[in-house]
Write a protein that holds these residues in place. Structure first.
Motif, mmCIF file in Angstrom:
data_model
loop_
_atom_site.group_PDB
_atom_site.id
_atom_site.type_symbol
_atom_site.label_atom_id
_atom_site.label_comp_id
_atom_site.label_asym_id
_atom_site.label_seq_id
_atom_site.Cartn_x
_atom_site.Cartn_y
_atom_site.Cartn_z
ATOM 1 N N SER A 69 5.864 9.878 -1.905
ATOM 2 C CA SER A 69 7.056 8.879 -1.701
ATOM 3 C C SER A 69 6.163 7.653 -2.235
ATOM 4 C CB SER A 69 8.310 8.584 -0.108
ATOM 5 O OG SER A 69 8.471 10.103 -0.215
ATOM 6 N N TYR A 70 5.563 6.844 -1.212
ATOM 7 C CA TYR A 70 5.287 5.542 -1.428
ATOM 8 C C TYR A 70 4.198 5.770 -2.548
ATOM 9 C CZ TYR A 70 7.737 5.143 2.730
ATOM 10 O OH TYR A 70 8.895 4.741 3.543
ATOM 11 N N GLY A 110 4.475 5.865 -6.387
ATOM 12 C CA GLY A 110 5.310 6.519 -6.076
ATOM 13 C C GLY A 110 6.011 6.359 -6.281
ATOM 14 N N PHE A 111 7.774 6.594 -5.951
ATOM 15 C CA PHE A 111 9.037 6.861 -6.001
ATOM 16 C C PHE A 111 9.573 5.938 -5.827
ATOM 17 C CE2 PHE A 111 7.561 11.325 -6.432
ATOM 18 C CZ PHE A 111 8.075 11.700 -7.659
ATOM 19 N N SER A 112 8.914 5.546 -4.382
ATOM 20 C CA SER A 112 9.561 3.790 -4.021
ATOM 21 C C SER A 112 8.183 2.576 -3.192
ATOM 22 C CB SER A 112 11.326 4.048 -3.217
ATOM 23 O OG SER A 112 10.251 5.212 -1.976
ATOM 24 N N SER A 113 8.650 1.947 -2.844
ATOM 25 C CA SER A 113 8.244 1.440 -1.914
ATOM 26 C C SER A 113 8.881 1.343 -0.457
ATOM 27 C CB SER A 113 8.211 -0.405 -2.462
ATOM 28 O OG SER A 113 9.619 -1.130 -2.208
ATOM 29 N N LYS A 115 10.609 0.465 2.523
ATOM 30 C CA LYS A 115 11.963 0.234 2.513
ATOM 31 C C LYS A 115 12.244 -0.295 4.237
ATOM 32 C CE LYS A 115 13.252 -0.055 -1.561
ATOM 33 N NZ LYS A 115 12.593 0.572 -1.872
ATOM 34 N N ASP A 118 12.389 2.773 7.179
ATOM 35 C CA ASP A 118 12.064 4.233 6.749
ATOM 36 C C ASP A 118 11.459 4.481 8.361
ATOM 37 O OD1 ASP A 118 13.130 4.508 4.505
ATOM 38 O OD2 ASP A 118 11.093 3.706 3.495
ATOM 39 N N GLU A 366 -0.933 -2.651 4.739
ATOM 40 C CA GLU A 366 -0.806 -1.143 3.885
ATOM 41 C C GLU A 366 -1.306 -0.267 3.240
ATOM 42 O OE1 GLU A 366 -1.092 -2.779 -0.860
ATOM 43 O OE2 GLU A 366 0.498 -4.192 -0.089
ATOM 44 N N LYS A 372 5.830 8.869 3.960
ATOM 45 C CA LYS A 372 7.342 8.893 4.405
ATOM 46 C C LYS A 372 7.505 10.238 5.195
ATOM 47 C CE LYS A 372 12.256 8.102 3.852
ATOM 48 N NZ LYS A 372 13.030 7.471 2.045
ATOM 49 N N TRP A 374 9.833 13.138 6.270
ATOM 50 C CA TRP A 374 10.298 13.742 5.402
ATOM 51 C C TRP A 374 11.422 14.685 6.315
ATOM 52 C CZ3 TRP A 374 8.265 18.602 1.961
ATOM 53 C CH2 TRP A 374 9.857 18.534 0.940
#
Length: 395
Positions: A69-70, A110-113, A115, A118, A366, A372, A374
């Protein structure tokens, strides 16, 4: 000629044929390598050990955490036994890894940062230094140091255990503020950039409860509320303290109970970040405002702001920090500002008053983010499976 080819084919067949033992060994090695790659780069299984995320996550929820995800991290300590973390199973203090080779922090795309809101698994930021009690369990070195002092620790505990980032204890919380946000808590309500933050669907808070019979909530009703909490009495012998969701509150009021919200009313809690009660009389329900550091942002440094950023500067971002009176030196140079090298996040539990979270140890860098949360793939309580929670997504 036919005899020659026959001998060759028989020889080749003899060479190619493997013993059953070798086949099993090769299959096991392949399985270990494949599982290790999946665990490192795609997803990993975790179990919820505490009530800090109720009712979103319950004790003995088994979850999968997405690392794509990240973006998966490259391991800091690549030389380690498969399927282990910081301590070898069935031992108290044997480390199943070596720091002979340590790689710097790097994360694949990843697919996203990250948020806001989350639910995230991360390495405990203060887990770089831990103490071991007589049972071989971890104890937080920094909180013990603040409460008991260095002399007591040296006399009563074995040497401090140090761990690299990827071998620190795994924790799970909700990210309530991301880098660049300003966070404040007023009477238990979180505000982000001056606006009330989103309240999780299954958020729990602390309440005073008086039942019609003036007794604690019975075990059957507690099971219905999906609560493992033991009641805490107050000065009033008919009133008890519970952590409840809004749905729980509605259920109790429908049964004739009197339910009132309770917030922490003591000021200057020395357990609360930044541990400077002289200048910041904060507690877990009245906190901030506080800026969440963002990569590339520059902040003013003085004796008042240093408590917020000291650990970032000298531990997370590996600088040499020294204070001499009112002067601050970084890497030998006097300075009045600092520019952050990483993004940071603020984590809190959904069971807000039973959660040891960023309010008690500060920012999450970070490079500590694991993945994340799931899906819940298994859940049980009192030796019974919670069928309604199986394969439910984590919101």
């Amino acid at each position: 000629m036919s005899f020659f080819f026959s001998n060759v084919s028989q020889a080749e067949e003899g060479v190619r044929k493997k013993s059953k033992v070798r086949e099993w060994i090769e299959a096991a090695l392949f399985a270990v390598v494949a599982a290790t790659l999946i665990r490192t780069f795609i997803f990993e299984a975790f179990v919820i050990p505490s009530a800090s995320m109720e009712k979103t996550l319950l004790v003995n929820d088994f979850i999968f955490v997405s690392k794509i995800s990240y973006g998966p991290r490259i391991p800091n300590t690549p030389l380690a036994w498969p399927f282990t973390h910081h301590t070898l199973p069935f031992t108290k203090n044997i480390q199943p890894f070596t720091t002979a080779i340590e790689w710097p922090y790097k994360r694949l795309p990843g697919f996203s940062s990250v948020k806001r809101n989350d639910v995230i698994v991360f390495n405990y930021p203060c887990g770089d230094s831990v103490l071991k009690n007589l049972a071989g369990e971890d104890e937080d070195y920094y909180s013990m140091y603040r409460s008991l002092g260095d002399e007591y620790i040296r006399k009563n505990y074995p040497p401090i255990v140090t761990r690299p980032v990827d071998k620190r204890e795994n924790w799970i919380k909700r990210c309530v503020a991301v880098s660049g946000d300003t966070l404040q808590i007023i009477d238990g309500i979180v505000y982000i950039n001056g606006q009330p933050g989103k309240v999780p669907l299954h958020f729990e808070a602390r309440y005073f409860v008086t039942m019609p019979d003036h007794k604690p909530i019975d075990s059957q009703l507690l099971d219905q509320l999906e609560s493992d909490h033991i009641s805490r009495p107050t000065i009033d012998s008919t009133m008890f303290i519970y952590n409840l969701s809004s749905a729980n509150v509605d259920t109790l009021r429908a049964r004739g109970a009197i339910v009132k919200r309770k917030t922490y009313d003591a000021f200057g809690d020395s357990r609360v970040f930044p541990f400077d009660v002289k200048h910041y009389e904060w507690n877990e329900d009245c906190f901030g405002p506080l800026y969440i550091p963002q990569k590339g942002a520059t902040v003013k440094l003085d004796t008042l702001t240093l408590p917020f950023y000291q650990r970032i500067i000298d531990t997370y971002e590996h600088n040499t920090l020294r204070r001499d009176g009112d002067k601050i030196y970084i890497n030998g140079q006097e300075t009045t500002t600092y520019t952050f090298k990483m993004n940071y996040y603020w984590m809190m539990g959904d069971n807000r008053n039973e959660s040891t979270d960023s309010r008690f140890w500060g920012f999450v860098p970070e490079d500590h983010i694991v993945g994340k949360a799931w899906i819940i793939w298994l859940s049980y309580h009192k030796n019974r499976i919670r069928w309604g929670r199986l394969f439910s997504s984590i919101q």
